[in-house]
Design an enzyme around this catalytic site. Structure first.
Site, PDB file in Angstrom:
ATOM      1  N   ALA A  17     -35.149  30.051  37.467  1.00 21.02           N
ATOM      2  CA  ALA A  17     -34.163  29.921  36.285  1.00 21.02           C
ATOM      3  C   ALA A  17     -33.221  30.599  37.473  1.00 21.02           C
ATOM      4  O   ALA A  17     -31.904  30.354  37.685  1.00 21.02           O
ATOM      5  CB  ALA A  17     -34.552  31.520  35.401  1.00 21.02           C
TER       6      ALA A  17
ATOM      7  N   GLY B 229     -42.313  33.248  37.254  1.00 23.54           N
ATOM      8  CA  GLY B 229     -42.321  30.967  37.064  1.00 23.54           C
ATOM      9  C   GLY B 229     -41.333  31.170  36.898  1.00 23.54           C
ATOM     10  O   GLY B 229     -39.856  30.197  37.435  1.00 23.54           O
ATOM     11  N   CYS B 230     -41.112  31.959  35.586  1.00 26.07           N
ATOM     12  CA  CYS B 230     -39.301  31.738  34.609  1.00 26.07           C
ATOM     13  C   CYS B 230     -38.486  32.022  36.128  1.00 26.07           C
ATOM     14  O   CYS B 230     -37.798  31.854  36.131  1.00 26.07           O
ATOM     15  CB  CYS B 230     -39.769  32.101  33.654  1.00 26.07           C
ATOM     16  SG  CYS B 230     -41.333  31.248  32.802  1.00 26.07           S
ATOM     17  N   THR B 231     -38.146  33.270  36.337  1.00 27.35           N
ATOM     18  CA  THR B 231     -38.093  34.044  36.816  1.00 27.35           C
ATOM     19  C   THR B 231     -37.678  33.427  38.333  1.00 27.35           C
ATOM     20  O   THR B 231     -36.401  32.902  38.618  1.00 27.35           O
ATOM     21  CB  THR B 231     -38.395  35.290  37.434  1.00 27.35           C
ATOM     22  OG1 THR B 231     -38.644  36.278  36.541  1.00 27.35           O
ATOM     23  CG2 THR B 231     -36.495  36.342  38.690  1.00 27.35           C
TER      24      THR B 231
END
Length: 151
Positions: free
Chosen positions: A50, A45-47
């Site tokens: 970002a 999710g963070c990838t």
């Protein structure tokens, strides 16, 4: 989760980025700033979040925005994350959680029936004078740019 809302003054902060440089809110005076808090570098999710912001970096710049990512990861982990995906903006390594707690995004979370403390994925849009214009708590990781730059 956060106590901050539209119209509030953004908390002043200073923290080290992935390269060990000190980054402060005052560095962005006169510029609009997107500060996105994410739970953990290099997770799916963070990838997605970002990368979505990075793919639209030129659009943000053309509208006068700077971008700053923040998590409690180490500088080494942030540096690996940034280098792997070629992010064009700094990532704060807020291991002591000073910035995270100042913005009120640390707290209890639930995942697969387990409760623990962690970072609530939240984005703050801050104007040229350090005033919060918007707080996004329901982040769409793959379409986050469109949540920020509503056109």
């Amino acid at each position: 989760m956060t106590h901050l809302k539209e119209g509030d003054k953004a908390p002043d902060f200073s923290a080290k980025d992935e390269q060990g440089n000190t980054v402060s809110l005052s560095d962005y005076k006169g510029k609009k700033l997107v500060v996105f808090f994410y739970p953990k570098a290099s997770t799916p999710g963070c990838t997605a979040e970002a990368c979505n912001l990075n793919e639209n970096y030129d659009r943000f710049k053309s509208k006068g925005y700077e971008i700053l990512g923040v998590s409690a990861d180490s500088a080494k982990r942030q540096s690996n994350f940034k280098n792997k995906y070629g992010f064009q903006y700094p990532l704060l390594a807020d291991e002591d959680k000073n910035v995270i707690e100042a913005f009120g995004v640390w707290g209890p979370k639930k995942f697969m029936g387990r409760e623990y403390d962690g970072i609530h994925r939240t984005t703050f849009i801050i104007d040229e004078n350090g005033i919060i214009e918007d707080v996004i708590t329901k982040v769409k990781t793959k379409a986050h740019t469109s949540q920020i730059l509503s056109e």
